[in-house]
Design a protein around this motif. Structure first.
Motif, PDB file in Angstrom:
ATOM      1  N   LEU A  34      39.981  35.779  28.506  1.00  0.00           N
ATOM      2  CA  LEU A  34      38.924  34.774  28.363  1.00  0.00           C
ATOM      3  C   LEU A  34      39.166  33.559  29.240  1.00  0.00           C
ATOM      4  CD1 LEU A  34      38.163  34.621  24.540  1.00  0.00           C
ATOM      5  CD2 LEU A  34      36.460  34.837  26.357  1.00  0.00           C
ATOM      6  N   THR A  35      40.332  32.953  29.105  1.00  0.00           N
ATOM      7  CA  THR A  35      40.568  31.645  29.723  1.00  0.00           C
ATOM      8  C   THR A  35      41.074  31.722  31.143  1.00  0.00           C
ATOM      9  OG1 THR A  35      42.807  31.550  28.796  1.00  0.00           O
ATOM     10  CG2 THR A  35      41.032  30.603  27.486  1.00  0.00           C
ATOM     11  N   GLU A  36      41.791  32.790  31.472  1.00  0.00           N
ATOM     12  CA  GLU A  36      42.365  32.902  32.812  1.00  0.00           C
ATOM     13  C   GLU A  36      41.635  33.903  33.687  1.00  0.00           C
ATOM     14  OE1 GLU A  36      46.569  33.603  32.562  1.00  0.00           O
ATOM     15  OE2 GLU A  36      46.812  32.207  30.897  1.00  0.00           O
ATOM     16  N   GLY A  37      40.661  34.580  33.102  1.00  0.00           N
ATOM     17  CA  GLY A  37      39.891  35.533  33.877  1.00  0.00           C
ATOM     18  C   GLY A  37      40.661  36.755  34.309  1.00  0.00           C
ATOM     19  N   ARG A  38      41.730  37.084  33.587  1.00  0.00           N
ATOM     20  CA  ARG A  38      42.515  38.260  33.964  1.00  0.00           C
ATOM     21  C   ARG A  38      41.736  39.541  33.685  1.00  0.00           C
ATOM     22  NH1 ARG A  38      48.897  37.401  32.419  1.00  0.00           N
ATOM     23  NH2 ARG A  38      49.158  35.345  33.362  1.00  0.00           N
ATOM     24  N   ILE A  39      42.002  40.556  34.498  1.00  0.00           N
ATOM     25  CA  ILE A  39      41.321  41.839  34.331  1.00  0.00           C
ATOM     26  C   ILE A  39      42.264  42.798  33.625  1.00  0.00           C
ATOM     27  CG2 ILE A  39      40.278  43.802  35.529  1.00  0.00           C
ATOM     28  CD1 ILE A  39      39.423  41.895  37.727  1.00  0.00           C
ATOM     29  N   PRO A  40      41.861  43.375  32.490  1.00  0.00           N
ATOM     30  CA  PRO A  40      42.738  44.269  31.732  1.00  0.00           C
ATOM     31  C   PRO A  40      42.968  45.598  32.438  1.00  0.00           C
ATOM     32  CG  PRO A  40      40.869  43.485  30.415  1.00  0.00           C
ATOM     33  CD  PRO A  40      40.580  43.163  31.834  1.00  0.00           C
ATOM     34  N   HIS A  41      43.889  46.372  31.879  1.00  0.00           N
ATOM     35  CA  HIS A  41      44.079  47.744  32.327  1.00  0.00           C
ATOM     36  C   HIS A  41      42.757  48.492  32.193  1.00  0.00           C
ATOM     37  CE1 HIS A  41      48.660  47.882  31.280  1.00  0.00           C
ATOM     38  NE2 HIS A  41      48.333  46.907  32.084  1.00  0.00           N
ATOM     39  N   ARG A  43      42.075  51.328  30.754  1.00  0.00           N
ATOM     40  CA  ARG A  43      41.827  51.850  29.405  1.00  0.00           C
ATOM     41  C   ARG A  43      41.484  50.730  28.426  1.00  0.00           C
ATOM     42  NH1 ARG A  43      47.378  52.194  30.149  1.00  0.00           N
ATOM     43  NH2 ARG A  43      48.700  51.148  28.586  1.00  0.00           N
ATOM     44  N   HIS A  44      42.053  49.525  28.635  1.00  0.00           N
ATOM     45  CA  HIS A  44      41.731  48.400  27.774  1.00  0.00           C
ATOM     46  C   HIS A  44      40.338  47.858  28.089  1.00  0.00           C
ATOM     47  CE1 HIS A  44      46.315  47.621  27.176  1.00  0.00           C
ATOM     48  NE2 HIS A  44      45.854  48.538  26.352  1.00  0.00           N
ATOM     49  N   ARG A  45      39.958  47.865  29.361  1.00  0.00           N
ATOM     50  CA  ARG A  45      38.599  47.450  29.730  1.00  0.00           C
ATOM     51  C   ARG A  45      37.570  48.325  29.029  1.00  0.00           C
ATOM     52  NH1 ARG A  45      40.549  47.098  35.243  1.00  0.00           N
ATOM     53  NH2 ARG A  45      39.377  48.964  35.813  1.00  0.00           N
ATOM     54  N   LEU A  46      37.810  49.645  29.086  1.00  0.00           N
ATOM     55  CA  LEU A  46      36.867  50.587  28.496  1.00  0.00           C
ATOM     56  C   LEU A  46      36.785  50.408  26.983  1.00  0.00           C
ATOM     57  CD1 LEU A  46      34.978  52.982  28.832  1.00  0.00           C
ATOM     58  CD2 LEU A  46      36.945  54.505  28.644  1.00  0.00           C
ATOM     59  N   ALA A  47      37.932  50.272  26.324  1.00  0.00           N
ATOM     60  CA  ALA A  47      37.943  50.106  24.876  1.00  0.00           C
ATOM     61  C   ALA A  47      37.259  48.809  24.461  1.00  0.00           C
ATOM     62  CB  ALA A  47      39.381  50.144  24.360  1.00  0.00           C
ATOM     63  N   ALA A  48      37.513  47.739  25.207  1.00  0.00           N
ATOM     64  CA  ALA A  48      36.898  46.441  24.884  1.00  0.00           C
ATOM     65  C   ALA A  48      35.393  46.502  25.087  1.00  0.00           C
ATOM     66  CB  ALA A  48      37.515  45.346  25.742  1.00  0.00           C
ATOM     67  N   ALA A  49      34.954  47.115  26.188  1.00  0.00           N
ATOM     68  CA  ALA A  49      33.521  47.207  26.465  1.00  0.00           C
ATOM     69  C   ALA A  49      32.811  48.013  25.375  1.00  0.00           C
ATOM     70  CB  ALA A  49      33.294  47.845  27.833  1.00  0.00           C
ATOM     71  N   GLU A  50      33.449  49.097  24.924  1.00  0.00           N
ATOM     72  CA  GLU A  50      32.847  49.905  23.858  1.00  0.00           C
ATOM     73  C   GLU A  50      32.746  49.105  22.558  1.00  0.00           C
ATOM     74  OE1 GLU A  50      35.294  53.373  23.657  1.00  0.00           O
ATOM     75  OE2 GLU A  50      34.245  54.404  25.292  1.00  0.00           O
ATOM     76  N   ALA A  51      33.789  48.354  22.256  1.00  0.00           N
ATOM     77  CA  ALA A  51      33.779  47.557  21.026  1.00  0.00           C
ATOM     78  C   ALA A  51      32.709  46.467  21.068  1.00  0.00           C
ATOM     79  CB  ALA A  51      35.155  46.930  20.805  1.00  0.00           C
ATOM     80  N   LEU A  52      32.413  45.986  22.268  1.00  0.00           N
ATOM     81  CA  LEU A  52      31.438  44.905  22.436  1.00  0.00           C
ATOM     82  C   LEU A  52      30.050  45.425  22.802  1.00  0.00           C
ATOM     83  CD1 LEU A  52      33.765  42.460  24.424  1.00  0.00           C
ATOM     84  CD2 LEU A  52      33.107  42.289  22.011  1.00  0.00           C
ATOM     85  N   HIS A  53      29.901  46.767  22.829  1.00  0.00           N
ATOM     86  CA  HIS A  53      28.616  47.413  23.127  1.00  0.00           C
ATOM     87  C   HIS A  53      28.070  46.998  24.496  1.00  0.00           C
ATOM     88  CE1 HIS A  53      28.900  48.454  18.924  1.00  0.00           C
ATOM     89  NE2 HIS A  53      28.810  47.177  18.553  1.00  0.00           N
ATOM     90  N   ASP A  55      28.630  47.611  29.015  1.00  0.00           N
ATOM     91  CA  ASP A  55      29.242  48.361  30.106  1.00  0.00           C
ATOM     92  C   ASP A  55      30.400  47.536  30.663  1.00  0.00           C
ATOM     93  OD1 ASP A  55      26.039  49.521  31.341  1.00  0.00           O
ATOM     94  OD2 ASP A  55      27.476  50.529  30.010  1.00  0.00           O
ATOM     95  N   VAL A  56      31.411  48.222  31.171  1.00  0.00           N
ATOM     96  CA  VAL A  56      32.555  47.510  31.747  1.00  0.00           C
ATOM     97  C   VAL A  56      32.098  46.553  32.832  1.00  0.00           C
ATOM     98  CG1 VAL A  56      34.656  47.782  33.118  1.00  0.00           C
ATOM     99  CG2 VAL A  56      34.222  49.327  31.194  1.00  0.00           C
ATOM    100  N   SER A  57      31.140  46.999  33.654  1.00  0.00           N
ATOM    101  CA  SER A  57      30.677  46.167  34.775  1.00  0.00           C
ATOM    102  C   SER A  57      29.956  44.908  34.309  1.00  0.00           C
ATOM    103  CB  SER A  57      29.767  46.981  35.699  1.00  0.00           C
ATOM    104  OG  SER A  57      28.639  47.470  34.990  1.00  0.00           O
ATOM    105  N   ASP A  58      29.457  44.906  33.047  1.00  0.00           N
ATOM    106  CA  ASP A  58      28.801  43.699  32.523  1.00  0.00           C
ATOM    107  C   ASP A  58      29.817  42.591  32.264  1.00  0.00           C
ATOM    108  OD1 ASP A  58      26.327  44.931  32.534  1.00  0.00           O
ATOM    109  OD2 ASP A  58      26.493  45.628  30.466  1.00  0.00           O
ATOM    110  N   ILE A  59      31.028  42.988  31.873  1.00  0.00           N
ATOM    111  CA  ILE A  59      32.044  42.003  31.497  1.00  0.00           C
ATOM    112  C   ILE A  59      33.012  41.714  32.638  1.00  0.00           C
ATOM    113  CG2 ILE A  59      33.846  41.451  29.803  1.00  0.00           C
ATOM    114  CD1 ILE A  59      32.530  43.444  27.918  1.00  0.00           C
ATOM    115  N   TRP A  60      33.338  42.770  33.405  1.00  0.00           N
ATOM    116  CA  TRP A  60      34.239  42.611  34.542  1.00  0.00           C
ATOM    117  C   TRP A  60      33.580  43.189  35.783  1.00  0.00           C
ATOM    118  CZ3 TRP A  60      36.317  44.375  29.774  1.00  0.00           C
ATOM    119  CH2 TRP A  60      37.115  43.423  29.119  1.00  0.00           C
ATOM    120  N   PRO A  61      32.573  42.492  36.323  1.00  0.00           N
ATOM    121  CA  PRO A  61      31.801  43.038  37.458  1.00  0.00           C
ATOM    122  C   PRO A  61      32.633  43.300  38.708  1.00  0.00           C
ATOM    123  CG  PRO A  61      31.305  40.710  37.108  1.00  0.00           C
ATOM    124  CD  PRO A  61      32.096  41.168  35.919  1.00  0.00           C
TER     125      PRO A  61
END
Length: 255
Positions: A34-41, A43-53, A55-61
């Motif tokens: 959130l605060t540093e804009g780091r990009i997750p692994h 598999r973590h990007r995919l899991a987070a995007a699914e939990a937040l309903h 697409d990965v590209s919506d959160i980490w374009p």
């Protein structure tokens, strides 16, 4: 600040703690997303995007704007997921340790990349270095030939900055650099650079570089040959702290 992630959290009622529990990471890690804009692994990007309903590209374009060459992408994914990386270089420092000025000099001096593409390749190379800055970085062990410390890539100031950056990196517990001294005669490293990656599920892959493009190796015989080469180059090298002393000495020689 990742505003897209913040909005997605608010819209779904998730907190950093609940998302962390869902994804399987520490809440502080989500806080850094959130605060540093780091990009997750991945598999973590995919899991987070699914939990937040989302697409990965919506959160980490930026992850969908591929700048890397197509032939390099399989290795880049392997590198991102590695739990250990064993890297040998005979002519230049490993890309994951290069400063921007040194990397630019290497890419420009190679003469194989159109000048208009230098910045694109530089962005990819520097972006890959995030793998060593993760919360759970791979164990990174590099063996380099002493000739690398003496070659004036980018000029004296670039070399001094670069070698001091390596010394700083070596203070991290997950980074080790060993130097094969110039007094060593013929050894396996003369056959060229290579990298060996181990993944969390115990798979092993290798990477070989050449003048045109790299090659990912997974055949057991190829991996065995690379492991034998690794044992040879590591056996010829100085200890980590002897190497750090030599790198520091070389850095001062570029003053």
């Amino acid at each position: 600040m990742n505003d897209a992630l913040r909005v997605a959290l608010s819209d779904t009622g998730h907190t950093t703690e609940s998302l962390a529990e869902t994804v399987g990471v520490d809440p502080k890690t989500v806080g850094r997303w959130l605060t540093e804009g780091r990009i997750p692994h991945p598999r973590h990007r995919l899991a987070a995007a699914e939990a937040l309903h989302k697409d990965v590209s919506d959160i980490w374009p930026d992850t969908s704007r591929r700048r890397d060459p197509i032939w390099f992408r399989p290795w880049q994914e392997i590198e991102r997921e590695a739990v250990s990386l064993r890297w040998f270089e005979s002519t230049v420092l490993p890309g994951l340790l290069q400063t921007e000025a040194y990397a630019r000099a290497v890419l420009t001096g190679a003469g194989l990349i159109p000048r208009d593409d230098i910045d694109r390749h530089l962005t990819v190379r520097l972006g890959r270095q995030g793998v060593l800055k993760r919360d759970d970085p791979p164990q990174f062990t590099a063996v380099i030939d002493e000739a690398i410390l003496r070659r004036p890539v980018g000029g004296r100031s670039t070399m001094r900055e670069q070698l001091l950056a390596v010394v700083t990196a070596c203070a991290e517990p997950h980074i080790r650099v060993h130097v094969v001294p110039s007094t060593v005669g013929a050894y396996a490293g003369l056959n060229g650079p290579f990298v060996i990656a181990h993944s969390h599920d115990h798979r092993v892959a290798g990477y070989l570089d050449n003048q045109l493009q790299g090659q990912v190796a997974s055949d057991p015989d190829d991996i065995a040959a690379m492991m034998a080469a690794w044992e040879n180059v590591r056996g010829e090298a100085l200890s980590h702290w002897q190497s750090v002393d030599l790198i520091t000495e070389a850095a001062e020689s570029w003053s």
